[in-house]
Design an enzyme around this catalytic site. Structure first.
Site, short mmCIF file in Angstrom:
data_model
loop_
_atom_site.label_atom_id
_atom_site.label_comp_id
_atom_site.label_asym_id
_atom_site.label_seq_id
_atom_site.Cartn_x
_atom_site.Cartn_y
_atom_site.Cartn_z
N ASP A 251 35.28 8.98 27.67
CA ASP A 251 36.48 9.29 28.45
C ASP A 251 36.14 9.94 29.78
OD1 ASP A 251 38.82 8.34 27.17
OD2 ASP A 251 38.64 9.86 25.63
N LYS B 184 60.50 2.25 15.52
CA LYS B 184 60.68 3.36 14.60
C LYS B 184 60.13 4.65 15.21
CE LYS B 184 62.61 1.16 11.15
NZ LYS B 184 63.99 1.49 10.71
N THR B 185 60.96 5.67 15.28
CA THR B 185 60.56 6.94 15.88
C THR B 185 60.09 7.97 14.84
OG1 THR B 185 62.80 7.87 15.79
CG2 THR B 185 62.20 6.60 17.75
N CYS C 73 18.53 -0.03 33.63
CA CYS C 73 17.76 0.81 32.72
C CYS C 73 16.83 -0.05 31.86
CB CYS C 73 18.69 1.67 31.86
SG CYS C 73 17.84 3.07 31.08
N HIS D 48 21.40 4.41 36.15
CA HIS D 48 22.68 3.84 35.71
C HIS D 48 23.70 3.91 36.85
CE1 HIS D 48 22.01 3.46 31.28
NE2 HIS D 48 21.03 4.31 31.57
N GLU E 272 26.42 2.44 37.13
CA GLU E 272 27.79 2.35 36.63
C GLU E 272 28.43 3.73 36.45
OE1 GLU E 272 25.26 2.30 32.79
OE2 GLU E 272 25.10 1.69 34.89
#
Length: 533
Positions: free
Chosen positions: A73, A189-190, A383, A509, A511
């Protein structure tokens, strides 16, 4: 802003609802209003960090600038906010208990019995406040991993309860739940949301805002019902409808005034709604891309959705900035060989050789690299991907039969990839890697120097093994140039074959620092090379 405001994001009903995306989107909205924002993730597992976790267990391991192995995350946080994360942005139960036990062993508690309350919760609260007091952020958003009701999450929820009392209006709780659609009944549906909020209330925490994850837009009566049963104002019930891309979520939340509601609750002026021009321009490019670019990602964790998450997102962002739709083809390296490489790769515009560890699937990567090199298909090794480029070149160009990495074959006659000398006597698995940001000097006149447009760069690393400099001259003479080097250790960080269209391998890396508003130039250049002949 005088005081740091703390926002907690909890989840209920089921996992994987997108707390990280909601946190990142909210952070982006507040950042667009001029506030200094950071996001941290609290993971309830007992591992000190996810560095030794199998990708099958936890997906991608993201690395911060200061070398902390963290939850994936944090990659979303950085891609949305364009702000680097550090070790303070990801805390696990393992780190909390490790810190408390170390204090107990030092005698910091003066012989008192060490308990979950107050000692564990105090340590959690200390880490929550650390970013606000140390870095002077206006908003610290804290995502609590797992779902309400998990035994592992209880100390974190208790800490949120305490902080709500201690901080008053400077603390907000957002609860993300799921509203399922029952096809047989043809209605949403709650009840799961009601039960989830009830569980949170039983732990002493009343959510200020509810975010309902749903497949399609909910009607006003459902939102009113949720607000009534969960003690939340109707305006503070936000929908998180499934979107074509995660990058549309900030604008969806903005349309529902989520950032405005937050500011009102913490007593801050609302002001005008930010235009978010850069973000909208990016989405405009995405929506108007027509032609595809077909990229093969060759790795051994292909069946896992999140194993190469940052690479996927980096390729997607780079494709959008090149006016293309990304058609990413996952090629399992265990099933790839010299006999079927042409069949699987011939139609590809470019090939990415994924990072990783271990022997499994390595020969398939060699086959993909050889096919790409001999057929002049743009190839990008990251890598272990770069290391495989080096090994393949040694075997098939330099004629060094049996060349390998000592990670794969310790008794190889030609150890073209070898472990760093200073690491050979380290037995702690978490201590044998080069982690975090390191300098890299780029060779003037090289392709990679032209791509970055500068002589020295900083990129993040996560690896144990290195290019063996004893073979450097042989590679240079045969056409594979060593074009990136660490200025302190002289370790090779980048190689390329300049006679090919685009053939670059990097030990680091890229990314990890490729974001929506600032994509890493290597990915942009790679995609550009695949669409220009």
């Amino acid at each position: 802003m005088a005081k740091t405001k703390y926002i907690f994001v909890t989840g209920g009903v089921v996992s994987s609802l997108g707390k990280g995306i909601v946190s990142a989107s909210l952070g982006k909205l507040l950042q667009a209003r001029g506030y200094k924002v950071t996001i941290q993730k609290f993971d309830p597992y007992i591992n000190v960090d996810p560095g030794t976790l199998n990708p099958y267990e936890h997906g991608e391991c993201f690395v911060t600038v200061d070398g902390r192995e963290t939850d994936l995350d944090l990659g979303h946080y950085e891609r949305f906010l364009n702000v680097p994360t550090t070790s303070s942005n990801n805390i696990t139960t393992g780190r909390i208990y490790q810190n408390v036990i170390e204090k107990e062993r030092r005698g910091d508690f003066l012989g008192k019995t060490v308990q979950v309350i107050p000692h564990i919760t105090d340590e959690i609260k200390r880490n929550v406040k650390l970013l606000g007091t140390k870095e002077k952020y206006d908003f610290v958003i804290t995502e609590i991993g797992g779902t309400v009701g998990d035994i592992e999450s209880l100390p974190f929820i208790e800490s949120v309860r305490q902080l709500k009392w201690e901080l008053g209006h400077d603390c907000i709780c957002i609860h993300l739940t799921y509203v399922p659609f029952i096809r047989a009944a043809k209605e949403y549906k709650t009840k799961p949301t009601q039960h989830s909020v009830k569980s949170l209330q039983e732990l002493g925490v009343q959510p200020d805002i509810l975010v309902l994850r749903t497949e399609k837009e909910l009607n006003a009566s459902i939102l009113q019902k949720v607000a009534l049963f969960c003690n939340v104002t109707k305006e503070a019930v936000i929908q998180s409808v499934d979107m074509p891309t995660i990058y549309e979520v900030p604008l969806m939340l903005q349309r529902q005034n989520m950032d405005k509601i937050i500011l009102e609750k913490v007593g801050q002026p609302v002001g005008e709604t930010p235009e978010m021009k850069e973000w909208k321009d990016f989405l405009y490019l995405k929506e108007n891309a027509v032609e595809e670019v077909k990229i093969a990602l060759v790795g051994k964790y292909i069946e896992l959705q999140d194993a190469y998450k940052s690479i996927e997102e980096s390729l997607l962002i780079a494709s959008i900035y090149n006016g293309r739709k990304l058609n990413l083809n996952f090629v399992h390296s265990e099933k790839l060989n010299s006999a079927n490489a042409e069949k699987q790769l011939k139609q590809m515009d470019g090939v990415v050789i994924a990072p990783g560890f271990g022997q499994r699937g390595i020969e398939g990567k060699f086959a993909a690299i050889r096919y790409a090199r001999e057929n002049d298909i743009p190839c990008f090794g990251i890598c272990l991907g770069m290391q495989c480029m080096v090994i393949e070149f040694a075997r098939n160009v330099l004629g060094l039969e049996g060349a390998n990495s000592t990670e794969i074959e310790p008794d190889s006659p030609f150890k073209v990839i070898d472990i760093m000398e200073e690491q050979k006597n380290i037995t702690n698995m978490g201590g044998t890697m080069r982690l975090g940001t390191y300098d890299c000097v780029l060779k003037k006149g090289s392709r990679i120097h032209a791509i970055y447009g500068r002589h020295q760069i900083q990129e993040r690393h996560r690896h144990r093994y290195e290019f063996n400099n004893e073979y450097k001259q042989q590679y240079e003479d045969a056409g594979m140039k060593c074009v990136g080097e660490n200025p302190e250790t002289n370790l090779i960080e980048a190689v390329e074959i300049p006679t090919l269209r685009w053939y670059v391998g990097v030990q680091y890396h890229p990314e990890y620092n490729s974001t929506v508003v600032s994509p890493n130039p290597l990915f942009v250049s790679f995609i550009k090379s695949t669409i220009t002949q």
